[in-house]
Design a protein around this motif. Structure first.
Motif, PDB file in Angstrom:
ATOM      1  N   TYR A 187       0.811  -1.220   0.000  1.00 37.55           N
ATOM      2  CA  TYR A 187       0.000   0.000   0.000  1.00 37.55           C
ATOM      3  C   TYR A 187       0.846   1.272   0.000  1.00 37.55           C
ATOM      4  O   TYR A 187       0.382   2.308  -0.476  1.00 37.55           O
ATOM      5  CB  TYR A 187      -1.040  -0.016   1.128  1.00 37.55           C
ATOM      6  CG  TYR A 187      -2.266  -0.805   0.709  1.00 37.55           C
ATOM      7  CD1 TYR A 187      -3.174  -0.284  -0.213  1.00 37.55           C
ATOM      8  CD2 TYR A 187      -2.485  -2.090   1.170  1.00 37.55           C
ATOM      9  CE1 TYR A 187      -4.255  -1.017  -0.641  1.00 37.55           C
ATOM     10  CE2 TYR A 187      -3.578  -2.837   0.743  1.00 37.55           C
ATOM     11  CZ  TYR A 187      -4.454  -2.286  -0.156  1.00 37.55           C
ATOM     12  OH  TYR A 187      -5.530  -3.010  -0.589  1.00 37.55           O
ATOM     13  N   PHE A 213      -7.314   5.446  -3.642  1.00 36.33           N
ATOM     14  CA  PHE A 213      -7.133   4.969  -2.270  1.00 36.33           C
ATOM     15  C   PHE A 213      -7.020   6.151  -1.307  1.00 36.33           C
ATOM     16  O   PHE A 213      -7.666   6.169  -0.266  1.00 36.33           O
ATOM     17  CB  PHE A 213      -5.870   4.095  -2.192  1.00 36.33           C
ATOM     18  CG  PHE A 213      -5.971   2.894  -3.106  1.00 36.33           C
ATOM     19  CD1 PHE A 213      -6.427   1.684  -2.619  1.00 36.33           C
ATOM     20  CD2 PHE A 213      -5.645   2.981  -4.458  1.00 36.33           C
ATOM     21  CE1 PHE A 213      -6.565   0.587  -3.453  1.00 36.33           C
ATOM     22  CE2 PHE A 213      -5.779   1.890  -5.312  1.00 36.33           C
ATOM     23  CZ  PHE A 213      -6.240   0.684  -4.803  1.00 36.33           C
ATOM     24  N   ILE A 249      -9.905   6.038   1.549  1.00 42.09           N
ATOM     25  CA  ILE A 249      -9.585   5.414   2.833  1.00 42.09           C
ATOM     26  C   ILE A 249      -9.141   6.464   3.841  1.00 42.09           C
ATOM     27  O   ILE A 249      -8.187   7.205   3.590  1.00 42.09           O
ATOM     28  CB  ILE A 249      -8.502   4.328   2.635  1.00 42.09           C
ATOM     29  CG1 ILE A 249      -9.075   3.232   1.711  1.00 42.09           C
ATOM     30  CG2 ILE A 249      -8.047   3.740   3.969  1.00 42.09           C
ATOM     31  CD1 ILE A 249      -8.032   2.386   1.026  1.00 42.09           C
ATOM     32  N   TRP A 266      -6.194   4.342   7.749  1.00 38.54           N
ATOM     33  CA  TRP A 266      -5.263   3.432   7.067  1.00 38.54           C
ATOM     34  C   TRP A 266      -4.905   2.216   7.900  1.00 38.54           C
ATOM     35  O   TRP A 266      -4.759   1.122   7.355  1.00 38.54           O
ATOM     36  CB  TRP A 266      -4.019   4.175   6.581  1.00 38.54           C
ATOM     37  CG  TRP A 266      -4.307   4.709   5.207  1.00 38.54           C
ATOM     38  CD1 TRP A 266      -4.767   5.949   4.898  1.00 38.54           C
ATOM     39  CD2 TRP A 266      -4.244   3.969   3.980  1.00 38.54           C
ATOM     40  NE1 TRP A 266      -4.994   6.032   3.538  1.00 38.54           N
ATOM     41  CE2 TRP A 266      -4.675   4.839   2.955  1.00 38.54           C
ATOM     42  CE3 TRP A 266      -3.872   2.669   3.642  1.00 38.54           C
ATOM     43  CZ2 TRP A 266      -4.738   4.448   1.611  1.00 38.54           C
ATOM     44  CZ3 TRP A 266      -3.933   2.269   2.309  1.00 38.54           C
ATOM     45  CH2 TRP A 266      -4.360   3.156   1.309  1.00 38.54           C
ATOM     46  N   GLU A 322      -6.789   0.681   9.984  1.00 44.66           N
ATOM     47  CA  GLU A 322      -7.927  -0.228   9.882  1.00 44.66           C
ATOM     48  C   GLU A 322      -7.933  -0.943   8.520  1.00 44.66           C
ATOM     49  O   GLU A 322      -8.167  -2.146   8.426  1.00 44.66           O
ATOM     50  CB  GLU A 322      -9.225   0.566  10.072  1.00 44.66           C
ATOM     51  CG  GLU A 322     -10.464  -0.291  10.107  1.00 44.66           C
ATOM     52  CD  GLU A 322     -11.731   0.553  10.043  1.00 44.66           C
ATOM     53  OE1 GLU A 322     -11.865   1.401   9.135  1.00 44.66           O
ATOM     54  OE2 GLU A 322     -12.593   0.368  10.907  1.00 44.66           O
ATOM     55  N   HIS A 323      -7.648  -0.189   7.455  1.00 43.77           N
ATOM     56  CA  HIS A 323      -7.623  -0.784   6.113  1.00 43.77           C
ATOM     57  C   HIS A 323      -6.523  -1.847   6.002  1.00 43.77           C
ATOM     58  O   HIS A 323      -6.765  -2.942   5.490  1.00 43.77           O
ATOM     59  CB  HIS A 323      -7.418   0.310   5.054  1.00 43.77           C
ATOM     60  CG  HIS A 323      -7.439  -0.232   3.654  1.00 43.77           C
ATOM     61  ND1 HIS A 323      -8.609  -0.579   3.002  1.00 43.77           N
ATOM     62  CD2 HIS A 323      -6.442  -0.515   2.792  1.00 43.77           C
ATOM     63  CE1 HIS A 323      -8.326  -1.052   1.791  1.00 43.77           C
ATOM     64  NE2 HIS A 323      -7.018  -1.017   1.631  1.00 43.77           N
ATOM     65  N   LYS A 353      -7.601  -4.912   7.802  1.00 41.85           N
ATOM     66  CA  LYS A 353      -8.649  -5.621   7.066  1.00 41.85           C
ATOM     67  C   LYS A 353      -8.063  -6.403   5.883  1.00 41.85           C
ATOM     68  O   LYS A 353      -8.411  -7.554   5.629  1.00 41.85           O
ATOM     69  CB  LYS A 353      -9.680  -4.601   6.556  1.00 41.85           C
ATOM     70  CG  LYS A 353     -10.934  -5.248   5.994  1.00 41.85           C
ATOM     71  CD  LYS A 353     -11.767  -4.309   5.153  1.00 41.85           C
ATOM     72  CE  LYS A 353     -12.540  -3.298   5.942  1.00 41.85           C
ATOM     73  NZ  LYS A 353     -13.377  -2.435   5.062  1.00 41.85           N
ATOM     74  N   LEU A 354      -7.152  -5.756   5.161  1.00 39.17           N
ATOM     75  CA  LEU A 354      -6.543  -6.426   4.001  1.00 39.17           C
ATOM     76  C   LEU A 354      -5.625  -7.572   4.428  1.00 39.17           C
ATOM     77  O   LEU A 354      -5.521  -8.571   3.727  1.00 39.17           O
ATOM     78  CB  LEU A 354      -5.808  -5.404   3.129  1.00 39.17           C
ATOM     79  CG  LEU A 354      -6.655  -4.773   2.010  1.00 39.17           C
ATOM     80  CD1 LEU A 354      -6.917  -5.790   0.902  1.00 39.17           C
ATOM     81  CD2 LEU A 354      -8.000  -4.266   2.496  1.00 39.17           C
TER      82      LEU A 354
END
Ligand code: HEM
Length: 129
Positions: A19, A32, A36, A39, A41-42, A45-46
């Motif tokens: 990322y 992105f 988003i 970050w 949290e993203h 999650k990923l």
């Protein structure tokens, strides 16, 4: 020798490094950066998403189809197969830079397959097929 992908912390490193490249990309970073807000949290999650794909864990509960159809709508249907291609190039490059072995290859194949699938769904969601 490069490392094998053996656990969640390997995936965390992969996702974080990937990322960073995506966010800095001139052509696709804005999708992105403008969407988003949290970050950490993203990235978590990923990591859950790829953890499920490689190690079969069940912490990911999202819906990638709905999420990407919404991003396409938000950006006035600007997503093309070329944009997925740029995404995939960063994914492959990051994996090859850090890792090798069977799980590294699985992660490349899954993303390749997923990108076709997600783009097909985006295209259908536009309602012009
Ligand atoms: C094979 C390619 C891709 C994979 C595997 C992938 C995977 C994912 C996953 C699992 C999520 C989380 C969805 C959720 O549960 O909320 C996500 C979110 C997101 N993806 Fe992708 N993605 C891919 C390509 C792309 C591309 C090309 C774009 C650029 C347009 C993109 C933009 C986004 C954005 C902006 C979000 C955040 C959506 C939100 O939180 O509202 N993705 N992606």
């Amino acid at each position: 020798m490069k490392k094998q992908i053996e656990n969640r912390s390997d995936l965390q490193l992969l996702v974080r490094t990937f990322y960073a490249k995506i966010r800095a990309d001139q052509e696709i970073g804005f999708f992105f950066n403008e969407t988003i807000t949290d970050w950490e949290e993203h990235l978590e999650k990923l990591t859950d998403f790829w953890d499920m794909n490689v190690f079969g864990t069940k912490n990911y509960h999202g819906n990638p189809i709905i999420a990407h159809n919404a991003v396409d709508k938000q950006f006035d249907q600007q997503i093309t197969s070329n944009i997925f291609g740029i995404w995939l190039n960063h994914w492959f490059a990051t994996i090859d830079e850090l890792f090798e072995g069977e799980n590294a290859e699985i992660l490349k194949r899954r993303a390749q397959k997923m990108s076709t699938f997600l783009f097909m769904n985006i295209f259908e969601s536009r309602g012009k097929v």
